[in-house]
Design an enzyme around this catalytic site. Sequence first.
Site, short mmCIF file in Angstrom:
data_model
loop_
_atom_site.label_atom_id
_atom_site.label_comp_id
_atom_site.label_asym_id
_atom_site.label_seq_id
_atom_site.Cartn_x
_atom_site.Cartn_y
_atom_site.Cartn_z
CD GLU A 188 20.03 -12.00 47.88
OE1 GLU A 188 21.21 -11.76 47.56
OE2 GLU A 188 19.12 -11.18 47.71
CB CYS A 236 19.08 -14.19 44.07
SG CYS A 236 20.83 -13.77 44.12
CG ASN A 289 27.48 -7.63 47.82
OD1 ASN A 289 27.75 -7.56 49.01
ND2 ASN A 289 27.39 -6.57 47.04
CB ILE A 290 31.89 -12.02 46.04
CG1 ILE A 290 31.66 -12.60 47.44
CG2 ILE A 290 33.37 -12.02 45.68
CD1 ILE A 290 31.81 -14.12 47.52
CD GLU A 291 29.92 -4.91 43.83
OE1 GLU A 291 30.82 -4.05 43.66
OE2 GLU A 291 28.72 -4.62 44.04
CB CYS A 338 23.48 -11.81 44.86
SG CYS A 338 23.09 -10.76 43.46
CB CYS A 347 18.81 -9.76 41.68
SG CYS A 347 19.82 -11.24 41.42
N1 THU Z 1 23.04 -7.59 45.42
C1 THU Z 1 22.94 -8.64 46.29
O1 THU Z 1 23.96 -9.16 46.78
N2 THU Z 1 21.71 -9.08 46.63
C2 THU Z 1 20.55 -8.48 46.26
O2 THU Z 1 19.49 -8.86 46.74
C3 THU Z 1 20.57 -7.40 45.26
C4 THU Z 1 21.90 -6.97 44.79
C5 THU Z 1 24.38 -7.06 45.12
C6 THU Z 1 24.94 -7.37 43.76
C7 THU Z 1 25.91 -6.23 43.56
O3 THU Z 1 27.14 -6.57 44.16
C8 THU Z 1 25.31 -5.08 44.33
O4 THU Z 1 24.34 -5.65 45.21
C9 THU Z 1 24.64 -4.03 43.46
O5 THU Z 1 23.76 -4.61 42.57
#
Ligand code: THU
Length: 146
Positions: A58, A98, A45-47, A56, A95
Amino acid sequence: MTKKEKRALVLAAREAMRLAYAPYSGCRVGAALLTSGGKVYTGFNIENAAFTPTVCAERSALIRALHEGERDFAAIAVIGENTRLPEAGGSFYPCGVCRQFMREFCPPDLVILVADPSGERFEELTLDALLPHGFGPENVKGEGRP
Ligand code: THU
């Protein structure tokens, strides 16, 4: 897929998780996508400071694979840890965005392995189970997956 192959996919996802960029949520997530040809593409994940552009794990794995011309996928492993609130539970189910993103490129029987933070245990699901009655390309084009 053998148990050994599933474990290897979970371990690849756990390795990718180390590179997660998650300064806002503290949730570090990794994914490993297995193609039908046996290749593995990882993602994390890259915020973003503006929150909404966050990608996310995935989707980042799937985008990497698509960039390499891959179109046939067999399985994806997802693993995460909530570094700020470990008691929140460690299973990172894909999520809704995804699930829909995978629906575009992956078959309904895509194996989805949702691991606990240690990577030692994982739950096995399918895309169809996580997104029943999903809306896909065939609903727009009147065909199967392109
Ligand atoms: N996130 C994912 O990368 N994959 C998931 O299956 C659920 C959530 C990440 C998004 C965000 O950066 C952090 O988790 C919190 O929601």
